[in-house]
Design a protein around this motif. Structure first.
Motif, mmCIF file in Angstrom:
data_model
loop_
_atom_site.group_PDB
_atom_site.id
_atom_site.type_symbol
_atom_site.label_atom_id
_atom_site.label_comp_id
_atom_site.label_asym_id
_atom_site.label_seq_id
_atom_site.Cartn_x
_atom_site.Cartn_y
_atom_site.Cartn_z
ATOM 1 N N GLY A 245 0.811 -1.210 0.000
ATOM 2 C CA GLY A 245 0.000 0.000 0.000
ATOM 3 C C GLY A 245 0.844 1.259 0.000
ATOM 4 O O GLY A 245 0.547 2.227 -0.711
ATOM 5 N N ILE A 246 1.916 1.258 0.783
ATOM 6 C CA ILE A 246 2.807 2.422 0.810
ATOM 7 C C ILE A 246 3.519 2.573 -0.522
ATOM 8 O O ILE A 246 3.647 3.686 -1.057
ATOM 9 N N ALA A 247 3.967 1.458 -1.092
ATOM 10 C CA ALA A 247 4.630 1.520 -2.398
ATOM 11 C C ALA A 247 3.688 2.065 -3.466
ATOM 12 O O ALA A 247 4.096 2.849 -4.334
ATOM 13 N N GLN A 248 2.424 1.683 -3.412
ATOM 14 C CA GLN A 248 1.453 2.169 -4.394
ATOM 15 C C GLN A 248 1.208 3.668 -4.247
ATOM 16 O O GLN A 248 1.011 4.370 -5.238
ATOM 17 N N MET A 249 1.246 4.171 -3.005
ATOM 18 C CA MET A 249 1.076 5.610 -2.811
ATOM 19 C C MET A 249 2.218 6.397 -3.429
ATOM 20 O O MET A 249 2.048 7.545 -3.836
ATOM 21 N N LEU A 250 3.397 5.780 -3.530
ATOM 22 C CA LEU A 250 4.561 6.460 -4.095
ATOM 23 C C LEU A 250 4.635 6.351 -5.612
ATOM 24 O O LEU A 250 5.420 7.048 -6.241
ATOM 25 N N GLU A 251 3.823 5.469 -6.194
ATOM 26 C CA GLU A 251 3.850 5.278 -7.648
ATOM 27 C C GLU A 251 3.241 6.489 -8.353
ATOM 28 O O GLU A 251 2.083 6.843 -8.109
ATOM 29 N N ILE A 253 2.747 7.016 -11.688
ATOM 30 C CA ILE A 253 2.015 6.871 -12.951
ATOM 31 C C ILE A 253 0.532 7.157 -12.757
ATOM 32 O O ILE A 253 -0.173 7.561 -13.670
ATOM 33 N N LYS A 254 0.053 6.939 -11.525
ATOM 34 C CA LYS A 254 -1.310 7.331 -11.174
ATOM 35 C C LYS A 254 -1.338 7.654 -9.687
ATOM 36 O O LYS A 254 -0.537 7.122 -8.903
ATOM 37 N N ASN A 255 -2.243 8.531 -9.314
ATOM 38 C CA ASN A 255 -2.368 8.911 -7.919
ATOM 39 C C ASN A 255 -3.273 7.904 -7.213
ATOM 40 O O ASN A 255 -4.441 7.758 -7.574
ATOM 41 N N GLN A 256 -2.749 7.206 -6.206
ATOM 42 C CA GLN A 256 -3.487 6.166 -5.508
ATOM 43 C C GLN A 256 -4.643 6.735 -4.696
ATOM 44 O O GLN A 256 -5.596 6.024 -4.374
ATOM 45 N N THR A 257 -4.567 8.016 -4.349
ATOM 46 C CA THR A 257 -5.600 8.669 -3.560
ATOM 47 C C THR A 257 -6.094 9.903 -4.321
ATOM 48 O O THR A 257 -5.616 10.212 -5.414
ATOM 49 N N SER A 258 -7.039 10.623 -3.722
ATOM 50 C CA SER A 258 -7.530 11.865 -4.322
ATOM 51 C C SER A 258 -6.856 13.095 -3.721
ATOM 52 O O SER A 258 -7.340 14.208 -3.891
ATOM 53 N N ALA A 259 -5.741 12.898 -3.024
ATOM 54 C CA ALA A 259 -4.988 14.017 -2.448
ATOM 55 C C ALA A 259 -3.911 14.440 -3.450
ATOM 56 O O ALA A 259 -3.033 13.636 -3.778
ATOM 57 N N PRO A 260 -3.951 15.679 -3.952
ATOM 58 C CA PRO A 260 -3.044 16.095 -5.031
ATOM 59 C C PRO A 260 -1.560 15.965 -4.694
ATOM 60 O O PRO A 260 -0.760 15.647 -5.570
#
Length: 319
Positions: A245-251, A253-260
């Motif tokens: 989950g943390i790794a995905q937040m750092l990716e 290519i797409k934003n994992q959340t809606s926080a800019p």
């Protein structure tokens, strides 16, 4: 034959795959049970109804101290929060720091909730105000029956109680409704006590190295006796999912959340916290749990310090 285990947890990047029914552990199928965390806590601590469940750290430790034997736990901490940001006052109040609240009326949803125990510890050890120098109020029933010095507030709406002046400040894990506290955090009936609360929280972390634990993962002892490999397997599964989950937040290519600016936030957190921004395991967290138990003792909610093997299943004490 595949056996189903009931699992009740809040949904987050740490639990989403489990709570969507995508996970198995060998021949064990994890069967999600949907409920609010408050409902999960009450059912698990009072009846041990779930094979696996998120649970309040405070309620679990209080119950263990009273001889609870139906539950064990693994050092997976699904909720952590500094809670400085969860202290609110009325927008027209003169206070900007907890040290100014001596002899004032302060509300919690529940006296034993983990966040309340942390905040009272902060009052004593960070802000110089003893328990008996405050008037405490609560707004719901205690999930583990305890005696407290708190008065029961009027009704069950802690935000209305603050807005109406029944109390001078509150700590609540849930954000106030937008009618009291807009999305911007400014211009409402209520405001956060600290003017720069995010820096206040970072300063606390720099000083203490503590990112306060709120919830852990409990397991029914009866289930663990039937499946002794479960605690270790579940710990590893949940550690892997948290790290993913943390790794995905750092990716990027797409934003994992809606926080800019989520990438900036995660990178800054990793810089401050020496890369492990959400630690699991006994070694990284036991000193914090010991401190928390001392806060429970100061509150009169725990009579003795518990050992690691009393709190966690033996198979995960090496983590």
């Amino acid at each position: 034959m595949e056996k189903a285990l009931t699992v009740a947890m809040s949904e987050s990047d740490r639990t989403q795959k489990i709570m969507s029914g995508q996970e198995t552990l060998g021949d064990l199928r994890l069967e999600p049970q949907k409920a609010s965390v408050e409902e999960i806590f009450v059912k698990q601590i009072s009846e041990a109804v779930y094979d696996v469940a998120e649970l309040s750290l405070a309620s679990y430790l209080i119950a263990l101290g009273r001889g609870e034997q139906r539950l064990t736990a693994i050092p997976v901490f699904l909720s952590r929060s500094f809670r400085h940001n969860a202290i609110y006052v009325r927008s027209d109040s003169p206070w900007t720091h907890p040290s100014q609240l001596k002899n004032r009326k302060f509300g919690f949803p529940e006296y034993q909730m983990t966040a309340a125990v942390w905040v009272r510890g902060f009052f004593r050890h960070e802000w110089g105000i003893a328990n008996d120098e405050m008037s405490w109020f609560t707004y719901r029933d205690e999930r583990v029956p305890i005696e407290t010095p708190a008065q029961r507030g009027t009704g069950d709406d802690i935000f209305k109680a603050l807005a109406d002046g029944e109390v001078d400040a509150v700590m609540t894990a849930r954000r106030p409704p937008a009618s009291y506290f807009p999305d911007t955090g400014e211009g409402g009936v209520l405001r956060r006590l600290f003017p720069d609360v995010w820096e206040e929280e970072r300063s606390y972390y720099r000083k203490t190295g503590i990112f306060p634990i709120m919830h852990l993962v409990s397991l029914k002892e009866e289930t663990v006796r039937q499946h002794p490999e479960l605690p270790g397997q579940l710990y590893q599964l949940m550690l892997n999912r948290k790290n993913e989950g943390i790794a995905q937040m750092l990716e990027t290519i797409k934003n994992q959340t809606s926080a800019p600016w989520i990438w900036e936030s995660v990178e800054q957190s990793a810089k401050l916290m020496d890369s492990d921004i959400w630690p699991y395991g006994l070694k990284a967290n036991w000193s914090q749990i010991q401190l928390f138990m001392s806060y429970l003792q100061e509150d009169g909610l725990l009579q003795q310090t518990l050992a690691p093997e009393q709190v966690f299943h033996p198979s995960v004490l090496h983590t």
